[in-house]
Design an enzyme around this catalytic site. Sequence first.
Site, mmCIF file in Angstrom:
data_model
loop_
_atom_site.group_PDB
_atom_site.id
_atom_site.type_symbol
_atom_site.label_atom_id
_atom_site.label_comp_id
_atom_site.label_asym_id
_atom_site.label_seq_id
_atom_site.Cartn_x
_atom_site.Cartn_y
_atom_site.Cartn_z
ATOM 1 N N ARG A 83 -5.506 36.127 11.161
ATOM 2 C CA ARG A 83 -5.045 35.885 12.652
ATOM 3 C C ARG A 83 -3.938 36.760 12.854
ATOM 4 O O ARG A 83 -2.993 37.326 12.305
ATOM 5 C CB ARG A 83 -4.178 34.364 12.087
ATOM 6 C CG ARG A 83 -3.296 33.924 13.386
ATOM 7 C CD ARG A 83 -4.032 33.196 14.418
ATOM 8 N NE ARG A 83 -3.141 32.907 15.759
ATOM 9 C CZ ARG A 83 -2.626 31.692 15.926
ATOM 10 N NH1 ARG A 83 -2.682 30.713 14.924
ATOM 11 N NH2 ARG A 83 -2.141 31.632 16.968
ATOM 12 N N ASP A 97 -1.494 23.915 12.902
ATOM 13 C CA ASP A 97 -0.305 23.263 13.551
ATOM 14 C C ASP A 97 -0.137 22.034 12.534
ATOM 15 O O ASP A 97 -1.026 21.298 12.402
ATOM 16 C CB ASP A 97 -0.776 22.803 14.815
ATOM 17 C CG ASP A 97 -0.998 24.019 15.782
ATOM 18 O OD1 ASP A 97 -0.362 25.084 15.558
ATOM 19 O OD2 ASP A 97 -1.731 23.810 16.900
#
Length: 434
Positions: A83, A97
């Site tokens: 990422r 998240d």
Amino acid sequence: MNKAYIGLGSNIFPRKFFIESALRKIALEKGITLKGRSSVYDTHPIGNSLQGRYLNSVVEVETSLGPHELLSRLLRIEKTLGRVRQGKNGPRTIDLDILLYGDRVIRDNNIAIPHPRMHERDFVIFGMNEISPMAIHPVLNMAIGDIHNKRQMKIIRTPREAHSYVSSLRQKGRRVGFVPTMGCLHEGHLSLVKKARCENDVVAISIFVNPAQFGPREDYKRYPRNFIEDKKLAKRAGVDIIFYPDTKNMYTPTHSTYVDAEDISENLCGRFRPGHFRGVATVIAKLFNIIPADNVYFGQKDAQQAFIIKRMARDLNIPVNIRILPTVREKDGLATSSRNAYLSKKERREAAVLFKSLLLAKDLIRGGERRAANIIKRMKDSINKNSSAKIEYIAIVDTAGLKDIKTLKGEVLIALAAYFGKTRLIDNSIIKVK
Ligand code: AMP
């Protein structure tokens, strides 16, 4: 130990690989135990709609880590999966998240728990509702299940409105899934809705008992209808739109155009229900025009219907992706059906013989039997011996043209229909024969 929920998202291919890898890595972390996971949802990107679609999922974990430590572990996993943070809502291999952490409310420079927009994101609410509908959102002070049930569901009564509403969603780039039904919803229908929910942004169902597919001596008037209950079930399953037309809005008094999938409609049920598939193909063609969906969902339970609809859409160049999903069954194997409600207790008990006869056929084939007549005879004997059913037909056909075959080879469909009292039940199985 604290309970936490983590949202996963990926929109760089191979998305599924990134989701599954992240899950494995989360499960391997010390101090984190995976407790449950939701289905994976294919979703429209939030904000910048030029980027690719996402796969999203939610997991429930138990953790001895504090929220900041949990977050830093998740960020590390994101990094190991490549990422690169490119600002808000940019494309990503993986996004992890924290959605909820116990009943904590935390807002500082590094962390915002509950996730500030979690309740606005369908995939979060669908995913959490699957695994933990009782979890409480501590800011809204609401159970996730209640947030889910507060979603709006639109009921549309006219073809014109349905078409313009669905078209406008498609123009906004929303992927639409559609499940045509005759209502009286049961687990079979709901399995189609669930799949549609995972693969689309918007899920529409239709509820319409189509007079054109019932013969004069069939159960059109008696067919079970329960719109109030259907509405509840549809809402609980996450349906966005119910198209619920009046018969007069579907068939004007001068209606004169019909769709007939020749040849493929003749055998099996078509032999005993003249005009039935003409009615089915006509109403489905109409529904495909009224609700211009990306994906449509049908059950394998109505195997001939599924073949005919595929053929019809191909022949008439209707641009829709047709998905056929496995038959949902009751505990004893009886295919779930709205018509099961007609059965007396005794008939209901006996009706499991249909599925058992299909299992018997499979066993015979596994044992080397390839002669259709022998298999059919054994199935008939087993049904007659164990029930009072009147067999209408048992047939073994090829899956290309639904023609009877003598010797089993390649992919075959074993289909049957039988009456229990006045109730006609069908079932089938597709088998690949070596
Ligand atoms: P109906 O309301 O009976 O017209 O069915 C609507 C859709 O649900 C059709 O595509 C059926 O094939 C499908 N369906 C009905 N029963 C089942 C079942 N037991 N399992 C899977 N799909 C089903």
